[in-house]
Design a protein around this motif. Structure first.
Motif, short mmCIF file in Angstrom:
data_model
loop_
_atom_site.label_atom_id
_atom_site.label_comp_id
_atom_site.label_asym_id
_atom_site.label_seq_id
_atom_site.Cartn_x
_atom_site.Cartn_y
_atom_site.Cartn_z
N SER A 5 -39.29 -88.14 -4.62
CA SER A 5 -38.97 -86.85 -4.01
C SER A 5 -37.57 -86.48 -4.50
O SER A 5 -36.61 -87.20 -4.24
N LEU A 6 -37.48 -85.36 -5.21
CA LEU A 6 -36.26 -85.02 -5.95
C LEU A 6 -35.77 -83.63 -5.59
O LEU A 6 -36.49 -82.84 -4.97
N ARG A 7 -34.55 -83.35 -6.03
CA ARG A 7 -34.02 -82.00 -5.85
C ARG A 7 -33.05 -81.67 -6.97
O ARG A 7 -32.37 -82.55 -7.51
N THR A 8 -33.01 -80.40 -7.32
CA THR A 8 -31.97 -79.85 -8.18
C THR A 8 -31.08 -78.98 -7.30
O THR A 8 -31.23 -78.95 -6.07
N GLU A 11 -33.94 -76.34 -5.90
CA GLU A 11 -35.15 -76.59 -5.12
C GLU A 11 -35.50 -78.08 -5.05
O GLU A 11 -34.99 -78.89 -5.84
N ASN A 12 -36.38 -78.39 -4.12
CA ASN A 12 -36.99 -79.71 -4.01
C ASN A 12 -38.28 -79.73 -4.82
O ASN A 12 -38.95 -78.71 -4.98
N THR A 28 -44.99 -81.19 -8.70
CA THR A 28 -45.02 -79.93 -7.96
C THR A 28 -45.52 -78.79 -8.84
O THR A 28 -46.29 -77.94 -8.39
N LYS A 48 -43.80 -79.19 -2.34
CA LYS A 48 -42.48 -79.59 -2.81
C LYS A 48 -42.02 -80.95 -2.29
O LYS A 48 -41.01 -81.46 -2.77
N THR A 49 -42.71 -81.52 -1.30
CA THR A 49 -42.30 -82.80 -0.75
C THR A 49 -43.53 -83.68 -0.51
O THR A 49 -44.64 -83.18 -0.33
N TYR A 88 -31.89 -87.69 -5.70
CA TYR A 88 -33.02 -88.24 -4.96
C TYR A 88 -33.00 -87.81 -3.50
O TYR A 88 -31.98 -87.93 -2.83
N ASN A 89 -34.15 -87.35 -3.02
CA ASN A 89 -34.40 -87.30 -1.59
C ASN A 89 -35.10 -88.60 -1.20
O ASN A 89 -35.63 -89.32 -2.06
N GLU A 93 -39.16 -87.65 3.86
CA GLU A 93 -38.01 -87.18 4.62
C GLU A 93 -38.38 -87.01 6.09
O GLU A 93 -39.43 -86.49 6.42
#
Length: 218
Positions: A5-8, A11-12, A28, A48-49, A88-89, A93
């Motif tokens: 689970s990632l993010r920039t 966005e996730n 995604t 997205k998650t 990283y998320n 979550e």
């Protein structure tokens, strides 16, 4: 299969580690593209998650493998590889439950001057707000004394169940990950000595980092 689970900054998104070189496929983006081109579905949700995958009942390793096979066959990999820097998320979550086993190996039990449990496990919980992603910073509150950390294996449950039979348990496991269980040890000892629950020593924000989820469950 390792799922992230990632993010920039914008966005996730969900990623899959594609190969040994560490390239990440953007799942995604890949899922709706696969459904549109392969199955002619134009309104497939943009997930997205990993939590959303569970909620929409779309967490399906066979589906993810079919998506990878499809984008490989149609030379779409370069379009779907993650090229920007990411953070990283936690893979799941704010999990609704975070259940832990206390004194789960003999050496740790001896630290507390007691044997490891034999018949009944010792169960405690961490707060979902303690969860944080891999490589994120843990902030230690002031005036809480000694801090310990322990590396633990976590089992991620992917769907709801009740009174699950032993032989059916594997079908409820979505994957595994490594968790660092951070503990305010002095607070914990005080609570144990007072015969109180030791939840407060485990619940602090960011006291539970974890990252990649391995879904090769056998």
């Amino acid at each position: 299969m390792k799922i992230l689970s990632l993010r920039t900054e914008k966005e996730n998104f969900i990623g899959i580690i594609y190969d040994e070189s560490g390239r990440i496929l953007n799942l995604t983006d890949a899922l709706p593209l696969y459904q549109k081109l392969k199955n002619k579905i134009d309104d497939f949700p943009y997930i997205k998650t990993v939590t959303e995958l569970f909620r929409e009942q779309l967490f399906n390793i066979d589906l993810f493998k079919r998506v990878i096979d499809f984008v490989e066959k149609h030379n779409l990999m370069e379009y779907l590889f993650v090229k920007e820097s990411v953070r990283y998320n936690a893979p799941v979550e704010f999990p609704p439950k975070f259940i832990c086993l206390g004194r789960n190996y003999e050496e740790h039990a001896r630290e507390f001057g007691s044997p490891a449990p034999v018949e009944e496990p010792i169960i405690f919980a961490k707060s979902s707000t303690a969860v944080v992603g891999h490589l994120e910073t843990i902030y230690i509150p002031t005036d809480i004394g000694r801090i310990d950390h322990e590396v633990e294996l976590a089992v991620v449950i992917g769907k709801k169940g009740k009174r699950i039979k032993k032989e059916n348990a594997w079908s409820y496991i979505a994957g595994y990950t490594i968790v660092v269980d951070v503990t305010a040890r002095e607070l914990q000892r005080k609570d144990i000595q007072a015969q109180h629950p030791w939840f407060r020593s485990k619940k602090f924000r960011l006291f539970c980092p974890y990252g990649t989820m391995d879904c090769d469950c056998g």
